[in-house]
Design an enzyme around this catalytic site. Structure first.
Site, mmCIF file in Angstrom:
data_model
loop_
_atom_site.group_PDB
_atom_site.id
_atom_site.type_symbol
_atom_site.label_atom_id
_atom_site.label_comp_id
_atom_site.label_asym_id
_atom_site.label_seq_id
_atom_site.Cartn_x
_atom_site.Cartn_y
_atom_site.Cartn_z
ATOM 1 N N ASP A 133 -22.962 -8.245 -17.030
ATOM 2 C CA ASP A 133 -24.363 -8.516 -17.357
ATOM 3 C C ASP A 133 -24.461 -8.789 -18.853
ATOM 4 O O ASP A 133 -23.710 -8.217 -19.651
ATOM 5 C CB ASP A 133 -25.253 -7.320 -16.973
ATOM 6 C CG ASP A 133 -26.696 -7.720 -16.767
ATOM 7 O OD1 ASP A 133 -27.175 -7.697 -15.619
ATOM 8 O OD2 ASP A 133 -27.366 -8.081 -17.765
ATOM 9 N N THR B 39 -31.441 -16.535 -5.441
ATOM 10 C CA THR B 39 -32.293 -17.434 -4.653
ATOM 11 C C THR B 39 -32.553 -18.689 -5.485
ATOM 12 O O THR B 39 -33.172 -18.617 -6.547
ATOM 13 C CB THR B 39 -33.618 -16.715 -4.336
ATOM 14 O OG1 THR B 39 -33.299 -15.493 -3.660
ATOM 15 C CG2 THR B 39 -34.515 -17.572 -3.467
ATOM 16 N N GLU C 239 -29.019 -13.972 -0.692
ATOM 17 C CA GLU C 239 -29.126 -12.531 -0.461
ATOM 18 C C GLU C 239 -30.451 -12.220 0.238
ATOM 19 O O GLU C 239 -31.484 -12.740 -0.164
ATOM 20 C CB GLU C 239 -29.068 -11.827 -1.824
ATOM 21 C CG GLU C 239 -29.160 -10.335 -1.756
ATOM 22 C CD GLU C 239 -28.120 -9.763 -0.802
ATOM 23 O OE1 GLU C 239 -26.923 -9.898 -1.081
ATOM 24 O OE2 GLU C 239 -28.510 -9.206 0.247
ATOM 25 N N GLU D 18 -35.666 -4.475 -1.375
ATOM 26 C CA GLU D 18 -35.685 -3.325 -2.282
ATOM 27 C C GLU D 18 -36.171 -2.114 -1.503
ATOM 28 O O GLU D 18 -37.016 -2.223 -0.623
ATOM 29 C CB GLU D 18 -36.574 -3.600 -3.493
ATOM 30 C CG GLU D 18 -35.867 -4.489 -4.495
ATOM 31 C CD GLU D 18 -36.694 -4.817 -5.720
ATOM 32 O OE1 GLU D 18 -37.530 -4.002 -6.127
ATOM 33 O OE2 GLU D 18 -36.504 -5.915 -6.265
ATOM 34 N N GLY E 292 -52.975 -5.026 4.096
ATOM 35 C CA GLY E 292 -52.876 -4.149 2.927
ATOM 36 C C GLY E 292 -53.326 -4.863 1.674
ATOM 37 O O GLY E 292 -54.093 -5.836 1.749
ATOM 38 N N GLY F 57 -46.113 -8.097 -3.206
ATOM 39 C CA GLY F 57 -45.710 -8.192 -4.617
ATOM 40 C C GLY F 57 -44.209 -8.175 -4.682
ATOM 41 O O GLY F 57 -43.533 -8.572 -3.734
ATOM 42 N N CYS G 55 -39.661 -11.046 -5.138
ATOM 43 C CA CYS G 55 -39.231 -12.156 -4.283
ATOM 44 C C CYS G 55 -40.365 -12.945 -3.628
ATOM 45 O O CYS G 55 -40.501 -14.135 -3.884
ATOM 46 C CB CYS G 55 -38.273 -11.639 -3.216
ATOM 47 S SG CYS G 55 -36.738 -11.028 -3.933
ATOM 48 N N LYS H 3 -42.761 -15.099 -6.013
ATOM 49 C CA LYS H 3 -42.100 -16.172 -6.775
ATOM 50 C C LYS H 3 -41.440 -17.204 -5.852
ATOM 51 O O LYS H 3 -41.448 -18.392 -6.139
ATOM 52 C CB LYS H 3 -41.114 -15.595 -7.804
ATOM 53 C CG LYS H 3 -39.716 -15.359 -7.295
ATOM 54 C CD LYS H 3 -38.743 -15.081 -8.408
ATOM 55 C CE LYS H 3 -37.432 -14.519 -7.893
ATOM 56 N NZ LYS H 3 -36.665 -15.379 -7.004
ATOM 57 N N LYS I 123 -43.926 -1.429 -3.650
ATOM 58 C CA LYS I 123 -43.933 -0.759 -2.350
ATOM 59 C C LYS I 123 -43.215 0.577 -2.499
ATOM 60 O O LYS I 123 -42.556 0.828 -3.517
ATOM 61 C CB LYS I 123 -43.278 -1.619 -1.272
ATOM 62 C CG LYS I 123 -41.788 -1.816 -1.434
ATOM 63 C CD LYS I 123 -41.218 -2.473 -0.199
ATOM 64 C CE LYS I 123 -39.754 -2.765 -0.393
ATOM 65 N NZ LYS I 123 -39.151 -3.593 0.594
HETATM 66 N N1 NAD Z 1 -34.652 -7.987 -5.953
HETATM 67 C C1 NAD Z 1 -34.505 -8.247 -4.665
HETATM 68 O O1 NAD Z 1 -34.943 -7.508 -3.787
HETATM 69 C C2 NAD Z 1 -33.810 -9.510 -4.206
HETATM 70 C C3 NAD Z 1 -33.550 -9.684 -2.841
HETATM 71 C C4 NAD Z 1 -32.918 -10.852 -2.434
HETATM 72 C C5 NAD Z 1 -32.612 -11.832 -3.356
HETATM 73 N N2 NAD Z 1 -32.907 -11.634 -4.677
HETATM 74 C C6 NAD Z 1 -32.560 -12.702 -5.609
HETATM 75 O O2 NAD Z 1 -31.458 -12.241 -6.373
HETATM 76 C C7 NAD Z 1 -31.567 -12.716 -7.720
HETATM 77 C C8 NAD Z 1 -31.572 -11.547 -8.667
HETATM 78 O O3 NAD Z 1 -32.757 -10.804 -8.439
HETATM 79 P P1 NAD Z 1 -32.966 -9.353 -9.112
HETATM 80 O O4 NAD Z 1 -34.248 -8.830 -8.590
HETATM 81 O O5 NAD Z 1 -31.723 -8.559 -8.963
HETATM 82 O O6 NAD Z 1 -33.129 -9.805 -10.641
HETATM 83 P P2 NAD Z 1 -33.209 -8.885 -11.919
HETATM 84 O O7 NAD Z 1 -34.126 -9.584 -12.847
HETATM 85 O O8 NAD Z 1 -33.496 -7.476 -11.508
HETATM 86 O O9 NAD Z 1 -31.745 -8.899 -12.507
HETATM 87 C C9 NAD Z 1 -31.133 -10.003 -13.066
HETATM 88 C C10 NAD Z 1 -29.993 -9.496 -13.957
HETATM 89 O O10 NAD Z 1 -29.242 -10.623 -14.394
HETATM 90 C C11 NAD Z 1 -28.908 -10.408 -15.764
HETATM 91 N N3 NAD Z 1 -28.576 -11.703 -16.363
HETATM 92 C C12 NAD Z 1 -29.420 -12.673 -16.769
HETATM 93 N N4 NAD Z 1 -28.739 -13.728 -17.229
HETATM 94 C C13 NAD Z 1 -27.428 -13.404 -17.119
HETATM 95 C C14 NAD Z 1 -26.211 -14.096 -17.409
HETATM 96 N N5 NAD Z 1 -26.198 -15.333 -17.888
HETATM 97 N N6 NAD Z 1 -25.046 -13.447 -17.168
HETATM 98 C C15 NAD Z 1 -25.028 -12.195 -16.665
HETATM 99 N N7 NAD Z 1 -26.141 -11.505 -16.375
HETATM 100 C C16 NAD Z 1 -27.323 -12.113 -16.583
HETATM 101 C C17 NAD Z 1 -30.121 -9.724 -16.330
HETATM 102 O O11 NAD Z 1 -29.820 -9.059 -17.549
HETATM 103 C C18 NAD Z 1 -30.489 -8.775 -15.196
HETATM 104 O O12 NAD Z 1 -29.830 -7.534 -15.323
HETATM 105 C C19 NAD Z 1 -32.854 -13.551 -7.762
HETATM 106 O O13 NAD Z 1 -32.548 -14.883 -7.537
HETATM 107 C C20 NAD Z 1 -33.662 -12.989 -6.617
HETATM 108 O O14 NAD Z 1 -34.589 -13.914 -6.116
HETATM 109 C C21 NAD Z 1 -33.481 -10.491 -5.121
#
Ligand code: NAD
Length: 443
Positions: free
Chosen positions: A29, A122, A155, A159, A262, A266, A269, A272, A329
């Protein structure tokens, strides 16, 4: 087998922790604070079961963290799980993905093996083929299919249930760019899920990318649809949206899940992804009104709670209002696009004195609302002396509150149950004024 997971947010960190049960995983990260926190064994997010998995993975030496992309060298699979937030116009902001792909590409140039790069983030259809592949090829000087593999594999974890979903997914979707990548991807999943693989859909990268967007936009549509029905119920004495959803949900073509009226959806995902899919459709000259309506219903749903409480209290200004649950949630600490934060801001705009409680999301609420609210660890302290209490997340802690708790502690015992966690028959009794979404008695 060695894996690298790039991006350690909700999706990436849970994926890394789960894969470390069977493989050697390095999590990368760019956020140095997050990496050093993880190195010290501190878990930066709340997710059931994550802490134990991180601890055991690290103790076995299977899980390490770094800011250094050179650690991706030697990995046979590199998973990209960085964020894909919205641009101001709703379209996807791919900058984290392009940045990660460029940095991975530079390491591929010096790599002796032929790793498989997997896009878990995504991303809008076409991203793997027209954005990530050319970037990896340009930065590495190698060609996709020969020097490295590339596959889209979105993915689907939720959450709050991320670990469970990663270990036992409903389905795996893979969209390889070439044959070698398809084989490598299937082999990784088969080894991980052995002896029983989940159903796998193998398709084009564009289909894989669109399956993810279509799924999330559909879930968002289901929620806004039932909230629309809830609005009708609120004009109809005798109606109850919960009964309608139950009756509808017994039809297997409809199903019960995500048919809960409800405060709206929010999180990181559904909002956006619905916006991004609509923007993508508009760019292609298509009509985006379906998803515009879905978002409009969602955006205005918190207002309906504000109006109902305002009417019941005879005004909001100067009233003490307790919000129970600010995470988007229950079972999560994530406040991104939380309807409770939207509600809180609208109530503050009308001069309310706000109190907030949440088992895990107080820190997130403080970031959003700062000193404009008071924060309480215990729900009973939060409602003590309040004029209205609004339940915005279905945490188990709130379900334990009895009608007499509200009557005994509140200045005016008014309870708005925006998540339908209480049985209205029990809570309508005595001095407590009880309101919920989609009931004819709001009429
Ligand atoms: N959160 C969910 O429930 C969920 C579920 C399914 C899919 N997704 C998808 O997964 C992806 C990530 O979502 P998230 O909620 O985990 O995001 P997040 O914002 O919680 O985490 C993203 C992470 O990526 C890091 N990052 C940013 N640029 C980087 C780089 N160049 N190199 C390395 N690390 C970097 C950030 O510091 C951060 O820790 C999104 O596309 C989201 O739509 C999320």
């Amino acid at each position: 087998m060695k894996l690298a997971v790039v991006g350690l947010g909700y999706a990436g960190l849970c994926t890394a922790a789960c894969f470390a049960r069977k493989f050697e995983v390095v999590g990368i990260d760019v956020d140095s604070g997050r990496v050093s926190q993880l190195d010290r064994g501190k878990v930066p997010i709340h997710e059931n079961g994550l802490s134990a998995l991180l601890k055991s993975g690290m103790a076995r030496g299977n899980l390490t963290f770094s800011e250094d992309y050179s650690r991706t060298r030697g990995a046979s699979v590199i998973l990209i799980a960085v964020g894909t937030p919205s641009n101001p116009d709703g379209a996807i902001d791919l900058s984290q993905v392009t940045n990660a792909a460029a940095l991975i590409g530079r390491q591929l140039a010096r790599s002796k093996n032929k790793p498989l790069v997997v896009i878990k983030s995504t991303v809008i259809p076409g991203t793997a083929t027209t954005v990530v592949k050319p970037l990896l090829e340009r930065e590495s000087g190698k060609s996709c299919g020969a020097g490295f593999g590339l596959c889209s594999s979105p993915e689907f974890l939720r959450e709050g249930k991320a670990i469970e979903d990663t270990l036992r997914p409903d389905r795996i979707v893979i969209g390889p760019l070439d044959e070698m990548s398809g084989r490598a991807m299937k082999s990784l999943y088969r080894r991980f899920y052995s002896p029983k693989s989940p159903p796998m859909v193998e398709t084009t990268p564009e289909n894989a990318e669109l399956i993810k967007y279509a799924s999330n936009a559909f879930l968002a549509t289901k929620i806004s649809f039932i909230n629309f029905i809830a609005r009708i119920c609120e004009t109809l004495p005798g109606a109850d949206v919960g009964e309608i959803a139950f009756g509808m949900g017994l039809d297997p073509r409809i199903g019960r899940q995500y048919l809960e009226a409800g405060p709206g959806f929010g999180g990181a995902c559904l909002p956006k992804d619905s916006r991004a899919l609509r923007a993508f459709a508009l760019q292609r000259g298509l009509d985006g009104s379906l998803l515009r309506s879905v978002m409009e219903i969602n955006d205005t749903q918190p207002d309906r709670i504000v109006f109902a409480v305002e009417r019941a209290l005879g005004g909001i200004s100067g009233k003490v209002i307790a919000i129970l649950g600010v995470a988007f949630k229950e079972e999560s600490d994530d406040v991104r696009e939380s309807r409770a934060i939207v509600l809180a801001k609208r109530l503050l705009g009308k001069g309310a004195e706000l109190r907030i409680t949440d088992p895990e999301a107080i820190e997130g609420a403080r970031r959003e609302l700062g000193k404009n609210a008071n924060y309480y660890e215990q729900p009973l302290d939060c409602i003590d002396g309040a004029d209205a209490a609004i339940v915005m997340a279905a945490w188990g802690e709130f379900k334990k509150l009895k009608p007499q708790d509200f009557v005994r502690l509140m200045r005016t015992p008014l309870l708005f149950d925006a998540r339908s966690i209480y049985d209205s028959k029990d809570y309508r009794a005595g001095a407590l004024k009880f309101m919920a979404i989609g009931r004819g008695d709001l009429a």
